[in-house]
Design a protein around this motif. Sequence first.
Motif, PDB file in Angstrom:
ATOM      1  N   ALA A 336      -2.574  28.565   9.481  1.00  0.00           N
ATOM      2  CA  ALA A 336      -1.242  28.938   9.973  1.00  0.00           C
ATOM      3  C   ALA A 336      -0.188  28.000   9.406  1.00  0.00           C
ATOM      4  O   ALA A 336      -0.483  26.840   9.116  1.00  0.00           O
ATOM      5  CB  ALA A 336      -1.233  28.867  11.494  1.00  0.00           C
ATOM      6  N   PRO A 337       1.026  28.468   9.226  1.00  0.00           N
ATOM      7  CA  PRO A 337       2.087  27.593   8.726  1.00  0.00           C
ATOM      8  C   PRO A 337       2.315  26.421   9.673  1.00  0.00           C
ATOM      9  O   PRO A 337       2.026  26.537  10.861  1.00  0.00           O
ATOM     10  CB  PRO A 337       3.333  28.494   8.694  1.00  0.00           C
ATOM     11  CG  PRO A 337       2.883  29.867   8.976  1.00  0.00           C
ATOM     12  CD  PRO A 337       1.502  29.820   9.536  1.00  0.00           C
ATOM     13  N   PRO A 338       2.813  25.292   9.160  1.00  0.00           N
ATOM     14  CA  PRO A 338       3.072  24.141  10.020  1.00  0.00           C
ATOM     15  C   PRO A 338       4.004  24.539  11.168  1.00  0.00           C
ATOM     16  O   PRO A 338       4.881  25.385  10.995  1.00  0.00           O
ATOM     17  CB  PRO A 338       3.765  23.142   9.096  1.00  0.00           C
ATOM     18  CG  PRO A 338       3.508  23.608   7.714  1.00  0.00           C
ATOM     19  CD  PRO A 338       3.221  25.066   7.759  1.00  0.00           C
ATOM     20  N   GLU A 339       3.794  23.894  12.294  1.00  0.00           N
ATOM     21  CA  GLU A 339       4.621  24.230  13.455  1.00  0.00           C
ATOM     22  C   GLU A 339       6.010  23.618  13.329  1.00  0.00           C
ATOM     23  O   GLU A 339       6.174  22.514  12.841  1.00  0.00           O
ATOM     24  CB  GLU A 339       3.962  23.714  14.716  1.00  0.00           C
ATOM     25  CG  GLU A 339       2.760  24.568  15.080  1.00  0.00           C
ATOM     26  CD  GLU A 339       2.253  24.288  16.474  1.00  0.00           C
ATOM     27  OE1 GLU A 339       3.010  23.692  17.273  1.00  0.00           O
ATOM     28  OE2 GLU A 339       1.108  24.678  16.749  1.00  0.00           O
ATOM     29  N   MET A 340       6.967  24.345  13.786  1.00  0.00           N
ATOM     30  CA  MET A 340       8.363  23.889  13.752  1.00  0.00           C
ATOM     31  C   MET A 340       8.827  23.607  15.166  1.00  0.00           C
ATOM     32  O   MET A 340       8.303  24.182  16.125  1.00  0.00           O
ATOM     33  CB  MET A 340       9.231  24.979  13.111  1.00  0.00           C
ATOM     34  CG  MET A 340       9.018  25.134  11.607  1.00  0.00           C
ATOM     35  SD  MET A 340       9.684  23.736  10.635  1.00  0.00           S
ATOM     36  CE  MET A 340       8.223  22.806  10.240  1.00  0.00           C
ATOM     37  N   PRO A 341       9.802  22.696  15.300  1.00  0.00           N
ATOM     38  CA  PRO A 341      10.263  22.335  16.643  1.00  0.00           C
ATOM     39  C   PRO A 341      10.768  23.562  17.405  1.00  0.00           C
ATOM     40  O   PRO A 341      11.448  24.415  16.822  1.00  0.00           O
ATOM     41  CB  PRO A 341      11.404  21.352  16.406  1.00  0.00           C
ATOM     42  CG  PRO A 341      11.555  21.209  14.938  1.00  0.00           C
ATOM     43  CD  PRO A 341      10.521  21.997  14.239  1.00  0.00           C
ATOM     44  N   ALA A 342      10.390  23.601  18.661  1.00  0.00           N
ATOM     45  CA  ALA A 342      10.887  24.699  19.487  1.00  0.00           C
ATOM     46  C   ALA A 342      12.399  24.542  19.631  1.00  0.00           C
ATOM     47  O   ALA A 342      12.915  23.426  19.611  1.00  0.00           O
ATOM     48  CB  ALA A 342      10.216  24.663  20.860  1.00  0.00           C
ATOM     49  N   GLY A 343      13.088  25.614  19.702  1.00  0.00           N
ATOM     50  CA  GLY A 343      14.530  25.524  19.913  1.00  0.00           C
ATOM     51  C   GLY A 343      15.337  25.483  18.647  1.00  0.00           C
ATOM     52  O   GLY A 343      16.569  25.388  18.697  1.00  0.00           O
ATOM     53  N   ALA A 344      14.666  25.508  17.458  1.00  0.00           N
ATOM     54  CA  ALA A 344      15.409  25.565  16.205  1.00  0.00           C
ATOM     55  C   ALA A 344      16.143  26.899  16.141  1.00  0.00           C
ATOM     56  O   ALA A 344      15.661  27.914  16.631  1.00  0.00           O
ATOM     57  CB  ALA A 344      14.467  25.418  15.028  1.00  0.00           C
ATOM     58  N   ALA A 345      17.314  26.870  15.531  1.00  0.00           N
ATOM     59  CA  ALA A 345      18.101  28.105  15.465  1.00  0.00           C
ATOM     60  C   ALA A 345      17.467  29.093  14.489  1.00  0.00           C
ATOM     61  O   ALA A 345      17.525  30.308  14.666  1.00  0.00           O
ATOM     62  CB  ALA A 345      19.530  27.780  15.039  1.00  0.00           C
ATOM     63  N   LYS A 346      16.865  28.555  13.430  1.00  0.00           N
ATOM     64  CA  LYS A 346      16.306  29.442  12.405  1.00  0.00           C
ATOM     65  C   LYS A 346      15.087  28.777  11.775  1.00  0.00           C
ATOM     66  O   LYS A 346      15.127  27.573  11.473  1.00  0.00           O
ATOM     67  CB  LYS A 346      17.375  29.671  11.334  1.00  0.00           C
ATOM     68  CG  LYS A 346      17.088  30.810  10.381  1.00  0.00           C
ATOM     69  CD  LYS A 346      18.324  31.077   9.531  1.00  0.00           C
ATOM     70  CE  LYS A 346      18.225  32.363   8.762  1.00  0.00           C
ATOM     71  NZ  LYS A 346      19.450  32.586   7.974  1.00  0.00           N
ATOM     72  N   VAL A 347      14.008  29.526  11.630  1.00  0.00           N
ATOM     73  CA  VAL A 347      12.802  28.999  10.976  1.00  0.00           C
ATOM     74  C   VAL A 347      12.466  29.901   9.803  1.00  0.00           C
ATOM     75  O   VAL A 347      12.486  31.123   9.928  1.00  0.00           O
ATOM     76  CB  VAL A 347      11.616  28.951  11.977  1.00  0.00           C
ATOM     77  CG1 VAL A 347      10.316  28.655  11.237  1.00  0.00           C
ATOM     78  CG2 VAL A 347      11.866  27.901  13.060  1.00  0.00           C
ATOM     79  N   ILE A 348      12.189  29.309   8.639  1.00  0.00           N
ATOM     80  CA  ILE A 348      11.703  30.118   7.517  1.00  0.00           C
ATOM     81  C   ILE A 348      10.357  29.566   7.056  1.00  0.00           C
ATOM     82  O   ILE A 348      10.071  28.375   7.195  1.00  0.00           O
ATOM     83  CB  ILE A 348      12.696  30.180   6.330  1.00  0.00           C
ATOM     84  CG1 ILE A 348      12.876  28.797   5.692  1.00  0.00           C
ATOM     85  CG2 ILE A 348      14.034  30.773   6.749  1.00  0.00           C
ATOM     86  CD1 ILE A 348      13.538  28.876   4.320  1.00  0.00           C
TER      87      ILE A 348
END
Lengths: 719, 155
Positions: A336-348
């Motif tokens: 799975a792709p690396p996890e991004m911080p919750a609450g980010a406005a936009k994830v790509i």
Amino acid sequence: MNKWTRRAFIGAGALAGGGLALGVLGVALAPGRHSVVPDDAEGAGQLNTWILVTPDNIVTVLVPHCEMGQGAQTALAMMAAEEMDVDWSLVRVKEAPALDEYANGYVVRALTGESVPGPIEVGLDYGTYRLARWFGLQATGGSMSVRTTGQYGMRVAGAAAREMLVAAAAEQWNVRAAECQVASSRVSHAASGRSATFGELAQAAARQSVPSRPTPKDPQAYTLRRTARRRFDMRSKVDGSAVYGIDFTLPGMLHAAVAIAPVNGGKLVSVDSAPAESMPGVKRVVRLEEAVAVVADSYWRASRALEALEPVFDDAGHGGVSSATIFEAFDEALAAPPEMPAGAAKVITADYRVPFLAHATMEPMACTARVTPEGAEVWAGTQDPLNARKTAAEALGLEPGQVRFTNLALGGGFGRRLPGSLDFVGMGARIAQAMSPAPVKMIWSRETDMQHGYFRPAAMSRHAGALDASGAPVAVASHYVGGGDRESTFMPYVIPEKKAEGREAPHHVRTGAWRSVLNSQHGFFKESFIDELAHAAGKDPFAFRRDLMGEHPRFRAVLERAAAMASWGRALPKGEGLGIAIAECFGSIVAEVAHAALSPEGVLKVKQVWAAVDCGEVVNTDTAAAQIEGGIIFGLSAALVGAITIDKGRVVESNFHDYQMIYLADTPAIEVQFIPSTAPPGGLGEPGVPPIAPAVANAIFAATGIRVRELPLRRVRLA
Amino acid sequence: MAIALTVNGQPRTIDVEPETPLLWVLRDTLGLTGTKFGCGIAACGACTVHVNGEPMRSCVLAVSDLEGASITTIEGLAPSGVLNNVQQAWLDQQVPQCGYCQTGMIMAVTALLSERPNPTDQEIDESITNICRCGTFARVRRAIHGLAAEAGGTR
Ligand code: FES
Ligand code: FES
């Protein structure tokens, strides 16, 4: 040569024929030591940077690096000559033979120790550290020569030689050394009007005590460094007289052509030698574990007879492997792709992939050897003569001391002729052993060379990035397979969370160091992704990068210079665009802007490339520019057309018709500028490569809106 | 089978298998190693020589087809030690890197310029299709432009 006297880490002595010889003592920089090693310590007396001053007033610099076209020998000689204030026209350069005494291991040992010894300035980055560990001795690679031998050997040796020559003059004239001046290979004493040439003083200089810490010149006073000087080896390369490994000839020499197991790891099962043995000129069919060789009285006859054979090789169990299965395994390992911080406005997120690549040096691998009961002699073009000697010795079951190795000119290296990939030297030696005592020259056909490389690893990455509501990046992270390290995955951007994590997906394909090593793949991954993030944030990709470089003023200056050179931001016709990318490797930062033009059918033309370079001090401005130009073209071949494909466990491509590279017609106009700097010199052979693929891919996006996530571009639809 | 040809102005008689490529005759039989082996399939130009003044890739020329031909190799460009103008330009512009492709490159450019002293870029692109792995193309073009200018102005 007389016995060396030694002080500190410099040794000097008198030449048998008259004159001064001086070298830097390697062992002084043994691992973890901050002080000088005593004379009787293990390994004492290893001298590697040698300067000879002879009565004919010629200064000869013995360089422990081979010349493969980067101009390293000339740059190193410049560094020694600068310190000596020698007349440049009286300088000669010679490649040191493959003797332990010449090994540039003193720096390597220093680097592999836990701490850098006192006399060495810190400023060596992690990449060099790793390469140094891996290269062993006397290597020419990893852009090491000027950075290490030059800075820590040549400069010191040159300064010491100058002090001894001055001391000799002062003694003869009975004046104080500090009152003497040096210019153009001549020491003079203005007050008494006396002067003498280096040649005249050389003999007496050899009797002077050796300075333990000679004072190097103030860089502000340099007159030779930072100028354009012609390479010493050029004439032989325009009149055809240079002797490359493949050109070497001995009386009575036989010639060998080889077929190697097509699947790496495979062995020769059987071969009927009769069809070859009946052909004209054939001496013998030699069976090796992984190959079969035909030895004949000419190369053409050997290669014709080889074609008549139908050797059977096994596939070591890898017959089911293809590029597709390798990338499937990569995909799985990335998970799975690396996890991004919750609450980010936009994830790509984005995946990138690049294929295996061959070095495809213009000179195919070749090695000549003669094995006799007394020992062996071996001749080849390699990036590391000492390791070549060791490789040959191991192949023959001899001690290294029983092998004499002579390094010849290299028709391209790019990492293919480094330790760890000197298989052709071992093979040449084994064939000659079978034909002992006759000398044998083995030449690999282009097909053999192409299919038995140590390829740039195929690699894949899975990136994720997050932006806040204002479009500022809050996190970037990647998983990658195919190798990587701190240097290659480094992003010079201030982003709160940055991570790159390697995953394993082993395969049987042989890989090795390929011009810029891990940076060619990671340069493409990380500089494509930052571009994607910029566009996701609705920002200009140059401004987006620049604004994140607060902590990295050197990067910022390089980026801004490249953008200015290309007049970034100007309007371009439809179907054209500019792309920018930046990367650091081997101590040099390079930013490149590519101008791409696409036809409505999607045919790409790279029209121009601008490169801004901060490589610290530029020793020879002309060869420095040539290296960056060459790196760009080498990298463009990879970006546009290069790919090694695996099918049934073996390499599909076989020659330049299917492993392609760009031609003169495809070469863009290239402009290179260097940021003036007095920082220690960085590498030049490799750093031009990594930014070009992402710069072109980013330019294609600017021109068309098509995002390239896979190389080479010829496999990507651009319309 | 004996084949008579002229190499760098000297008459030579070659006795090898008729299909032997000229490249290997030059390198192994005559010891002229300035002509390089790069691919063996006419794809790279490292083996370029002049056959009756024409640039040819010697790795695919059977020597038996060359009866009576006049061959010039890189060693024949500067017989008295004075470099020809292309070689001199290569020195002046410091074109070579490893140098391996450059003898073939110089032969190809010498032939181009003797045919067209002032070629257009398109003519340069079409006739100089040698591969240089070190990436010297930018300087190759610069050097050709310089030679063209000497011969009467660039176009
Ligand atoms: S060797 Fe003849 S064209 Fe490549
Ligand atoms: S100079 Fe090395 S291949 Fe052209």
